[in-house]
Design a protein around this motif. Structure first.
Motif, PDB file in Angstrom:
ATOM      1  N   LEU A  86      -5.940  42.311  42.580  1.00 39.97           N
ATOM      2  CA  LEU A  86      -6.517  40.965  42.594  1.00 39.97           C
ATOM      3  C   LEU A  86      -7.493  40.788  41.429  1.00 39.97           C
ATOM      4  CD1 LEU A  86      -6.976  40.655  46.473  1.00 39.97           C
ATOM      5  CD2 LEU A  86      -5.334  39.403  45.054  1.00 39.97           C
ATOM      6  N   MET A  87      -8.766  40.554  41.697  1.00 39.33           N
ATOM      7  CA  MET A  87      -9.718  40.206  40.663  1.00 39.33           C
ATOM      8  C   MET A  87      -9.692  41.216  39.520  1.00 39.33           C
ATOM      9  SD  MET A  87     -10.622  38.759  43.661  1.00 39.33           S
ATOM     10  CE  MET A  87     -11.790  39.721  44.622  1.00 39.33           C
ATOM     11  N   ARG A  88      -9.688  40.657  38.303  1.00 35.85           N
ATOM     12  CA  ARG A  88      -9.673  41.470  37.082  1.00 35.85           C
ATOM     13  C   ARG A  88      -8.490  42.422  37.050  1.00 35.85           C
ATOM     14  NH1 ARG A  88     -14.388  41.618  39.386  1.00 35.85           N
ATOM     15  NH2 ARG A  88     -14.166  43.821  39.951  1.00 35.85           N
ATOM     16  N   ALA A  89      -7.430  42.107  37.792  1.00 37.16           N
ATOM     17  CA  ALA A  89      -6.216  42.929  37.856  1.00 37.16           C
ATOM     18  C   ALA A  89      -6.517  44.325  38.379  1.00 37.16           C
ATOM     19  CB  ALA A  89      -5.525  42.997  36.490  1.00 37.16           C
ATOM     20  N   LEU A 106      -4.769  33.990  40.491  1.00 31.43           N
ATOM     21  CA  LEU A 106      -4.774  35.118  39.569  1.00 31.43           C
ATOM     22  C   LEU A 106      -3.420  35.386  38.934  1.00 31.43           C
ATOM     23  CD1 LEU A 106      -6.936  37.570  41.685  1.00 31.43           C
ATOM     24  CD2 LEU A 106      -7.633  36.440  39.577  1.00 31.43           C
ATOM     25  N   SER A 107      -2.404  34.652  39.319  1.00 30.95           N
ATOM     26  CA  SER A 107      -1.056  34.937  38.841  1.00 30.95           C
ATOM     27  C   SER A 107      -0.953  34.967  37.314  1.00 30.95           C
ATOM     28  CB  SER A 107      -0.061  33.931  39.430  1.00 30.95           C
ATOM     29  OG  SER A 107       1.250  34.241  39.026  1.00 30.95           O
ATOM     30  N   PRO A 108      -1.519  33.986  36.579  1.00 27.61           N
ATOM     31  CA  PRO A 108      -1.436  34.055  35.106  1.00 27.61           C
ATOM     32  C   PRO A 108      -2.133  35.298  34.545  1.00 27.61           C
ATOM     33  CG  PRO A 108      -2.002  31.835  35.825  1.00 27.61           C
ATOM     34  CD  PRO A 108      -2.118  32.705  37.032  1.00 27.61           C
ATOM     35  N   ALA A 204      -1.512  28.219  42.357  1.00 25.79           N
ATOM     36  CA  ALA A 204      -2.738  27.643  42.895  1.00 25.79           C
ATOM     37  C   ALA A 204      -2.805  26.156  42.586  1.00 25.79           C
ATOM     38  CB  ALA A 204      -3.948  28.351  42.305  1.00 25.79           C
ATOM     39  N   THR A 205      -3.333  25.407  43.498  1.00 24.90           N
ATOM     40  CA  THR A 205      -3.603  23.986  43.264  1.00 24.90           C
ATOM     41  C   THR A 205      -5.024  23.821  42.730  1.00 24.90           C
ATOM     42  OG1 THR A 205      -4.495  23.618  45.482  1.00 24.90           O
ATOM     43  CG2 THR A 205      -2.086  23.404  45.202  1.00 24.90           C
ATOM     44  N   GLY A 233     -11.534  37.065  36.129  1.00 21.41           N
ATOM     45  CA  GLY A 233     -10.519  37.205  35.098  1.00 21.41           C
ATOM     46  C   GLY A 233      -9.718  35.935  34.877  1.00 21.41           C
ATOM     47  N   ILE A 234     -10.108  34.840  35.543  1.00 24.03           N
ATOM     48  CA  ILE A 234      -9.387  33.570  35.451  1.00 24.03           C
ATOM     49  C   ILE A 234      -9.949  32.745  34.303  1.00 24.03           C
ATOM     50  CG2 ILE A 234      -8.825  31.405  36.640  1.00 24.03           C
ATOM     51  CD1 ILE A 234      -9.141  32.932  39.288  1.00 24.03           C
ATOM     52  N   GLY A 235      -9.077  32.229  33.445  1.00 29.80           N
ATOM     53  CA  GLY A 235      -9.492  31.325  32.387  1.00 29.80           C
ATOM     54  C   GLY A 235      -9.461  29.878  32.848  1.00 29.80           C
TER      55      GLY A 235
END
Length: 377
Positions: A86-89, A106-108, A204-205, A233-235
């Motif tokens: 999950l977070m930060r891969a 987190l998919s991207p 995600a929406t 880790g999400i942009g």
């Protein structure tokens, strides 16, 4: 990322570093141990780092009044909490509702992480087909280890890299690692189970991202956009924060950075006492911010966060004062504390007492439990 707009403008409250420290200690259950069920605590903390199976147990021990190994193990076994990339891969343990919220967002990131780590080893592989075939292998609740998944996928692709294919799966589709994986002292090959049973969606929406930001602030705020990006880790979170701006409190830190928070979120008195706490490796408190000065100085950060590692730490008056390690032989266990700054003599007793309690939790069957407090710098 710096502040956007007049963060020190009229009406903007400036929060001291100590005020920010006490805010996150309160939200991360580190000002006092609390009486919460395990699942509620994992939700409150918005996930626990689980790169090693023992880390979530140690994190909860430092935060909960009455916590036993069986409490978290039972939650993993009954699938109230799940462990996944999950977070930060990296590996985290979260509640099922939070998995549904976080994994699509987190998919991207996870696809980028896969490409960076395994892209050259999977050149020419149809990734969508790979993910779909992995889903077929795991259908019907079947559980396979990562190496087993990799070998089965490679058998359909002669000459391919089985290891890279197996690792790729956890980045390309939602999978969880079921019990006994992730429970106390259980290591070995990582099992995969398809996560469709959780109700997770593929994407995600905007509403999901807005809720994710609010949950992050509840657990770690006040915080900046850059802080939230480093934690997750999400942009692209600037736009989400800007959309939420009318619903959030806006502060500034002492350097003028713009910080956001939920209205009514706790901001304890900066003078609130903070007890000694032992945190495990990779504790979220040390990874939730771009600017980590609220919990450690830059010099100490450089010694605690080395490469991809984050050492187990000791908090004294709410900030990182030392690192700790635990070593065990057949009949002896030793917890060694390495100070990172001078420790007042008056605090030695409380550090040693907390270390002794920690060893009683981790090694109850060992009669010879020792604490070594090394000389400071």
């Amino acid at each position: 990322m710096g502040a956007r707009g007049p963060a020190r403008g009229p009406g903007v409250q400036v929060l001291s570093t100590r005020a920010l420290n006490r805010a996150v200690l309160e939200r991360q259950l580190l000002l006092r141990r609390v009486d919460l069920p395990v699942v509620a605590a994992v939700e409150r903390l918005f996930g626990l780092n689980a790169q090693d199976p023992n880390l979530p147990y140690l994190a909860l021990w430092s935060r909960l009044e009455r916590f036993a190994l069986r409490d978290l193990t039972a939650a993993v076994e009954d699938r109230s909490v799940v462990r996944s990339t999950l977070m930060r891969a990296t590996q985290h343990m979260v509640t099922v509702p939070d998995f549904r919220l976080v994994r699509p967002a987190l998919s991207p990131l996870l696809r980028r992480a896969r490409r960076n780590a395994f892209g050259t080893r999977t050149t020419g592989v149809d990734l969508d087909a790979l993910a779909a075939e992995a889903g077929e292998l795991l259908a019907g609740g079947r559980v396979l280890t990562r190496p087993e998944v990799g070998r089965l996928l490679a058998a359909r692709r002669p000459g391919s890299d089985a290891g890279a294919l197996g690792w790729s799966v956890q980045y390309l589709r939602p999978v969880v690692h079921p019990a006994p994986s992730g429970t106390w002292n259980v290591r070995g090959a990582t099992p995969f189970a398809d996560a469709a049973w959780t109700g997770v969606r593929a994407e995600a929406t905007l509403a999901d991202l807005r809720l994710l930001v609010r949950r992050y602030l509840a657990a770690f705020g006040p915080a900046s956009v850059a802080d939230a990006r480093v934690w997750s880790g999400i942009g692209g979170l600037r736009e989400v924060f800007d959309g939420l701006r009318p619903e959030l409190r806006v502060y500034a830190d002492e350097s003028g950075r713009e910080l956001f928070d939920l209205p009514g979120a706790p901001l304890p008195d900066p003078g609130t006492p903070a007890p000694v706490r032992f945190l495990p490796d990779f504790d979220a408190l040390l990874l939730a911010y771009s600017d980590r000065t609220r919990v450690m100085t830059g010099e100490i950060r450089g010694r605690v966060c080395v490469g991809a590692g984050v050492a187990a730490t000791v908090l004294l008056d709410g900030t990182v004062a030392a690192t700790w390690t635990r070593t065990r032989t057949e009949d002896t266990v030793t917890l060694t504390v390495q100070p990172m700054r001078p420790l007042p003599l008056a605090d030695h007793t409380s550090i040693e007492a907390e270390a002794t309690r920690l060893l009683a939790f981790t090694d109850p069957g060992v009669a010879d439990r020792r604490v070594r407090l090394l000389p400071g710098p």
